[in-house]
Design a protein around this motif. Structure first.
Motif, PDB file in Angstrom:
ATOM      1  N   VAL A   1       0.835  -1.197   0.000  1.00 19.59           N
ATOM      2  CA  VAL A   1       0.000   0.000   0.000  1.00 19.59           C
ATOM      3  C   VAL A   1       0.871   1.250   0.000  1.00 19.59           C
ATOM      4  CG1 VAL A   1      -1.810   1.248   1.225  1.00 19.59           C
ATOM      5  CG2 VAL A   1      -1.871  -1.236   1.135  1.00 19.59           C
ATOM      6  N   MET A   2       1.967   1.236   0.748  1.00 22.36           N
ATOM      7  CA  MET A   2       2.881   2.383   0.760  1.00 22.36           C
ATOM      8  C   MET A   2       3.372   2.713  -0.629  1.00 22.36           C
ATOM      9  SD  MET A   2       6.426   2.966   0.337  1.00 22.36           S
ATOM     10  CE  MET A   2       7.424   1.646   1.028  1.00 22.36           C
ATOM     11  N   LEU A   3       3.814   1.712  -1.364  1.00 22.12           N
ATOM     12  CA  LEU A   3       4.341   1.957  -2.709  1.00 22.12           C
ATOM     13  C   LEU A   3       3.250   2.497  -3.628  1.00 22.12           C
ATOM     14  CD1 LEU A   3       6.631  -1.175  -3.141  1.00 22.12           C
ATOM     15  CD2 LEU A   3       7.350   1.203  -2.873  1.00 22.12           C
ATOM     16  N   ALA A   4       2.074   1.903  -3.573  1.00 22.31           N
ATOM     17  CA  ALA A   4       0.995   2.346  -4.458  1.00 22.31           C
ATOM     18  C   ALA A   4       0.607   3.799  -4.174  1.00 22.31           C
ATOM     19  CB  ALA A   4      -0.219   1.432  -4.304  1.00 22.31           C
ATOM     20  N   MET A   5       0.484   4.171  -2.910  1.00 26.88           N
ATOM     21  CA  MET A   5       0.095   5.543  -2.586  1.00 26.88           C
ATOM     22  C   MET A   5       1.211   6.527  -2.939  1.00 26.88           C
ATOM     23  SD  MET A   5      -2.210   5.155   0.893  1.00 26.88           S
ATOM     24  CE  MET A   5      -0.846   4.688   1.959  1.00 26.88           C
ATOM     25  N   SER A   6       2.458   6.117  -2.765  1.00 25.71           N
ATOM     26  CA  SER A   6       3.581   6.987  -3.122  1.00 25.71           C
ATOM     27  C   SER A   6       3.589   7.278  -4.612  1.00 25.71           C
ATOM     28  CB  SER A   6       4.901   6.325  -2.707  1.00 25.71           C
ATOM     29  OG  SER A   6       4.962   6.108  -1.314  1.00 25.71           O
ATOM     30  N   TRP A   7       3.457   6.235  -5.426  1.00 25.85           N
ATOM     31  CA  TRP A   7       3.442   6.433  -6.876  1.00 25.85           C
ATOM     32  C   TRP A   7       2.188   7.189  -7.317  1.00 25.85           C
ATOM     33  CZ3 TRP A   7       7.860   6.301  -8.919  1.00 25.85           C
ATOM     34  CH2 TRP A   7       8.811   5.329  -8.624  1.00 25.85           C
ATOM     35  N   PHE A   8       1.081   7.038  -6.602  1.00 25.52           N
ATOM     36  CA  PHE A   8      -0.146   7.793  -6.902  1.00 25.52           C
ATOM     37  C   PHE A   8       0.150   9.288  -6.882  1.00 25.52           C
ATOM     38  CE2 PHE A   8      -4.900   7.816  -6.727  1.00 25.52           C
ATOM     39  CZ  PHE A   8      -5.107   9.171  -6.523  1.00 25.52           C
ATOM     40  N   PHE A   9       0.740   9.764  -5.788  1.00 21.07           N
ATOM     41  CA  PHE A   9       1.022  11.195  -5.682  1.00 21.07           C
ATOM     42  C   PHE A   9       2.073  11.638  -6.704  1.00 21.07           C
ATOM     43  CE2 PHE A   9      -0.775  10.620  -1.339  1.00 21.07           C
ATOM     44  CZ  PHE A   9      -1.795  11.559  -1.450  1.00 21.07           C
ATOM     45  N   HIS A  10       3.026  10.782  -6.988  1.00 20.14           N
ATOM     46  CA  HIS A  10       4.038  11.101  -7.996  1.00 20.14           C
ATOM     47  C   HIS A  10       3.399  11.293  -9.367  1.00 20.14           C
ATOM     48  CE1 HIS A  10       7.747  10.859 -10.340  1.00 20.14           C
ATOM     49  NE2 HIS A  10       7.235   9.857 -11.020  1.00 20.14           N
ATOM     50  N   GLU A  11       2.530  10.383  -9.762  1.00 23.25           N
ATOM     51  CA  GLU A  11       1.926  10.458 -11.096  1.00 23.25           C
ATOM     52  C   GLU A  11       0.913  11.605 -11.194  1.00 23.25           C
ATOM     53  OE1 GLU A  11       2.732   9.166 -13.779  1.00 23.25           O
ATOM     54  OE2 GLU A  11       3.944   7.412 -13.298  1.00 23.25           O
ATOM     55  N   ILE A  12       0.107  11.789 -10.177  1.00 22.64           N
ATOM     56  CA  ILE A  12      -0.860  12.888 -10.197  1.00 22.64           C
ATOM     57  C   ILE A  12      -0.141  14.230 -10.346  1.00 22.64           C
ATOM     58  CG2 ILE A  12      -2.324  14.230  -8.616  1.00 22.64           C
ATOM     59  CD1 ILE A  12      -3.915  12.152 -10.071  1.00 22.64           C
ATOM     60  N   ALA A  13       0.976  14.374  -9.661  1.00 22.76           N
ATOM     61  CA  ALA A  13       1.725  15.629  -9.730  1.00 22.76           C
ATOM     62  C   ALA A  13       2.343  15.850 -11.107  1.00 22.76           C
ATOM     63  CB  ALA A  13       2.814  15.650  -8.659  1.00 22.76           C
ATOM     64  N   ARG A  14       2.635  14.775 -11.816  1.00 19.73           N
ATOM     65  CA  ARG A  14       3.259  14.880 -13.136  1.00 19.73           C
ATOM     66  C   ARG A  14       2.246  15.188 -14.234  1.00 19.73           C
ATOM     67  NH1 ARG A  14       5.042  10.031 -14.870  1.00 19.73           N
ATOM     68  NH2 ARG A  14       6.388  10.974 -16.465  1.00 19.73           N
ATOM     69  N   HIS A  15       0.954  15.045 -13.937  1.00 17.86           N
ATOM     70  CA  HIS A  15      -0.078  15.198 -14.960  1.00 17.86           C
ATOM     71  C   HIS A  15      -1.142  16.186 -14.472  1.00 17.86           C
ATOM     72  CE1 HIS A  15       1.747  11.229 -15.818  1.00 17.86           C
ATOM     73  NE2 HIS A  15       1.521  11.558 -17.080  1.00 17.86           N
ATOM     74  N   PRO A  16      -0.944  17.482 -14.712  1.00 17.40           N
ATOM     75  CA  PRO A  16      -1.882  18.504 -14.190  1.00 17.40           C
ATOM     76  C   PRO A  16      -3.326  18.286 -14.611  1.00 17.40           C
ATOM     77  CG  PRO A  16       0.140  19.538 -14.988  1.00 17.40           C
ATOM     78  CD  PRO A  16       0.222  18.092 -15.380  1.00 17.40           C
ATOM     79  N   ALA A  17      -3.575  17.819 -15.835  1.00 20.13           N
ATOM     80  CA  ALA A  17      -4.954  17.607 -16.276  1.00 20.13           C
ATOM     81  C   ALA A  17      -5.623  16.506 -15.459  1.00 20.13           C
ATOM     82  CB  ALA A  17      -4.995  17.263 -17.764  1.00 20.13           C
ATOM     83  N   LEU A  18      -4.870  15.454 -15.163  1.00 16.27           N
ATOM     84  CA  LEU A  18      -5.407  14.375 -14.329  1.00 16.27           C
ATOM     85  C   LEU A  18      -5.643  14.873 -12.903  1.00 16.27           C
ATOM     86  CD1 LEU A  18      -3.223  11.313 -15.428  1.00 16.27           C
ATOM     87  CD2 LEU A  18      -5.230  12.304 -16.540  1.00 16.27           C
ATOM     88  N   GLU A  19      -4.704  15.690 -12.416  1.00 18.66           N
ATOM     89  CA  GLU A  19      -4.844  16.219 -11.065  1.00 18.66           C
ATOM     90  C   GLU A  19      -6.102  17.072 -10.946  1.00 18.66           C
ATOM     91  OE1 GLU A  19      -1.765  18.158  -7.921  1.00 18.66           O
ATOM     92  OE2 GLU A  19      -2.137  19.334  -9.742  1.00 18.66           O
ATOM     93  N   ARG A  20      -6.356  17.925 -11.939  1.00 17.02           N
ATOM     94  CA  ARG A  20      -7.558  18.763 -11.888  1.00 17.02           C
ATOM     95  C   ARG A  20      -8.820  17.901 -11.882  1.00 17.02           C
ATOM     96  NH1 ARG A  20      -4.354  21.970 -15.402  1.00 17.02           N
ATOM     97  NH2 ARG A  20      -5.332  21.023 -17.247  1.00 17.02           N
ATOM     98  N   ARG A  21      -8.827  16.894 -12.699  1.00 23.26           N
ATOM     99  CA  ARG A  21      -9.998  16.003 -12.753  1.00 23.26           C
ATOM    100  C   ARG A  21     -10.183  15.278 -11.422  1.00 23.26           C
ATOM    101  NH1 ARG A  21     -10.645  11.309 -17.364  1.00 23.26           N
ATOM    102  NH2 ARG A  21     -12.551  10.315 -16.555  1.00 23.26           N
ATOM    103  N   TRP A  22      -9.086  14.867 -10.838  1.00 21.79           N
ATOM    104  CA  TRP A  22      -9.147  14.185  -9.535  1.00 21.79           C
ATOM    105  C   TRP A  22      -9.655  15.139  -8.460  1.00 21.79           C
ATOM    106  CZ3 TRP A  22      -4.964  14.077  -5.477  1.00 21.79           C
ATOM    107  CH2 TRP A  22      -5.272  13.183  -4.445  1.00 21.79           C
ATOM    108  N   HIS A  23      -9.138  16.376  -8.460  1.00 23.18           N
ATOM    109  CA  HIS A  23      -9.587  17.354  -7.473  1.00 23.18           C
ATOM    110  C   HIS A  23     -11.085  17.619  -7.585  1.00 23.18           C
ATOM    111  CE1 HIS A  23      -5.315  19.190  -6.785  1.00 23.18           C
ATOM    112  NE2 HIS A  23      -5.526  18.099  -6.084  1.00 23.18           N
ATOM    113  N   GLU A  24     -11.603  17.667  -8.796  1.00 21.32           N
ATOM    114  CA  GLU A  24     -13.042  17.876  -8.964  1.00 21.32           C
ATOM    115  C   GLU A  24     -13.838  16.768  -8.292  1.00 21.32           C
ATOM    116  OE1 GLU A  24     -13.791  18.149 -13.113  1.00 21.32           O
ATOM    117  OE2 GLU A  24     -12.806  20.101 -13.355  1.00 21.32           O
ATOM    118  N   GLU A  25     -13.330  15.550  -8.372  1.00 23.57           N
ATOM    119  CA  GLU A  25     -14.046  14.434  -7.762  1.00 23.57           C
ATOM    120  C   GLU A  25     -13.980  14.499  -6.246  1.00 23.57           C
ATOM    121  OE1 GLU A  25     -14.285  10.095  -9.114  1.00 23.57           O
ATOM    122  OE2 GLU A  25     -12.638  10.035  -7.661  1.00 23.57           O
TER     123      GLU A  25
END
Length: 443
Positions: free
Chosen positions: A261-285
């Motif tokens: 779980v640690m690895l998955a959550m760490s990579w989650f934040f890494h990838e979201i930060a690298r993709h602003p469009a995905l981050e905005r969509r995630w924030h809306e949810e």
């Protein structure tokens, strides 16, 4: 051993077999094997083995003929380190342990655990301040160990066990992997890593057995996993698990959930930060909840979060898994004798363009089943499959969604310039480093 008409992987060394190629090239080596066939012969040192590259054959190995396979030689190396818990045990004993543990992971129980996940995530988010640089992988390890500990132990003594787990488990996970992959004599050398590991295991052993003894004395269901493990009798014998069996399962759950779980959550934040469009969509949810504590009932509304989680698990899976035949198996028309090592690479499967188009692109929408058909059976196995599928997979997915959404509702985590993140591979995909700057969100 005879391997009729089975192609041999290139890169075999005298005496050492394909081990140098596996360790030097890892992802490159296992990903190249599909070019040579559905079954490919490799040598792990002098030991002959098969690598399976076809999803259909992997599904057969894990599900259809799952009972014909035990855990392989790599897990033999882990057994002295982790004990004979559900992740490592075989045969009738494994089936019994899984049957005894299954009620602890019933959906009604996970609903209660979700409140713990939410509280721990809020505690972590509340400990940060704007502008702080956080080592996200270390923070997520603390979250995952705390969640695992609090769902396992709910007593005052359990709090001491959780504190000890946060202290000792990072050492056990790191040094345990080193031990499992090293020759046996290395474990007896007077080196710092061995000393640290032995002390950590000794501390965990003492506190966990104390909590088990307390649970035996109280004989009540406190809503935690430990009390259920202690109370559930085997339906055939009427006997509960022994203290040693309970200890092995507790260590298995702590280490497994702590790392995965640690690895998955760490990579989650890494990838979201690298993709602003995905981050905005995630924030809306996640903003639909207005920052309130999340519950199990909120999970169906976290649809996009779940898609990001699935894509993280596709992109950063475990590298290699092994099984061993316990009887003769017909795998794709090839008869494999008993006690033959058989391996497959979840990473290679998850990055095979035949089943995951443009596999190195991070794309959560590939999991939108209204637009894209799912990959074939056996092509996506983040938690393995069949009777050996991770018993805590629903627990892990709930924790990933609740933790990331809770933190993301309050903070943005921004990469630190000049600190590139690379993948370090042991058995799992670790970030080489993951410093991120905490920025306040305004909703």
């Amino acid at each position: 051993m005879n391997f009729p008409s089975t192609p041999v992987a290139p890169g075999r060394w005298p005496l050492l077999g394909h081990t140098p190629s596996l360790l030097r090239h890892r992802f490159g080596f296992t990903s190249s094997l599909a070019d040579h066939g559905d079954l490919v012969r490799v040598y792990l040192g002098p030991v002959p083995a098969y690598m399976v590259t076809s999803p259909a054959l992997i599904h057969q190995m894990l599900v259809t003929d799952g009972k014909k396979f035990d855990k392989g030689m790599l897990f033999d190396r882990f057994r002295p380190v982790w004990g004979n818990g559900i992740a490592i045990s075989n045969g009738a004993f494994h089936a019994r342990q899984r049957r005894l543990m299954q009620p602890a992971f019933h959906v009604k129980r996970i609903a209660g655990y979700a409140d713990v996940m939410s509280e721990v995530a809020r505690g972590m988010a509340g400990s940060w301040h704007a502008g702080q640089v956080v080592q996200v992988d270390q923070a997520m390890l603390e979250v995952s160990i705390t969640v695992a500990g609090r769902t396992l132990f709910s007593t005052e003594l359990g709090k001491a066990a959780i504190a000890e787990a946060r202290r000792s488990l990072p050492v056990v996970i790191k040094q345990g992997m080193v031990r499992a992959l090293s020759p046996g004599f290395v474990t007896h050398l007077p080196i710092p890593g061995n000393h640290q590991f032995d002390q950590a295991i000794q501390r965990l052993h003492g506190i966990v057995f104390d909590v088990i003894a307390e649970g035996r004395a109280q004989q009540e269901d406190r809503g935690d996993i430990l009390s259920m493990l202690l109370a559930t009798p085997d339906e055939d014998t009427g006997e509960p698990m022994t203290d040693q069996q309970v200890y092995d399962e507790v260590i298995t759950l702590l280490t497994g959930s702590g790392e995965t779980v640690m690895l998955a959550m760490s990579w989650f934040f890494h990838e979201i930060a690298r993709h602003p469009a995905l981050e905005r969509r995630w924030h809306e949810e996640i903003d639909q909840f207005g920052g309130r504590p999340l519950t199990y009932e909120d999970l169906p509304k976290l649809r996009y979060t779940a898609m990001v989680c699935k894509e993280v698990l596709r992109r950063y899976p475990i590298w290699l898994l092994m099984r061993r035949t316990n009887t003769e198996v017909d795998l794709g028309g090839t008869l494999i004798p008993p006690r033959t090592e058989v391996a497959f690479s979840p990473h290679a499967l998850h990055h095979d363009p035949r089943f995951h188009p443009d596999p190195y692109r991070f794309d959560p929408d590939r999991w939108d089943t209204s637009k894209t058909p799912p990959p074939p059976q056996g092509a996506y196995v983040p938690f393995s499959d069949g009777s050996r599928k991770c018993i805590g997979n629903h627990f892990a997915l709930a924790e990933m969604a609740i933790t990331t959404a809770t933190i993301g509702s309050r903070w943005r985590l921004v990469p630190v310039p000049g600190r590139p993140v690379r993948i370090k591979v042991t058995g799992a995909a670790y970030p080489s480093q993951l410093p991120m700057t905490v920025e306040q969100r305004t909703v």
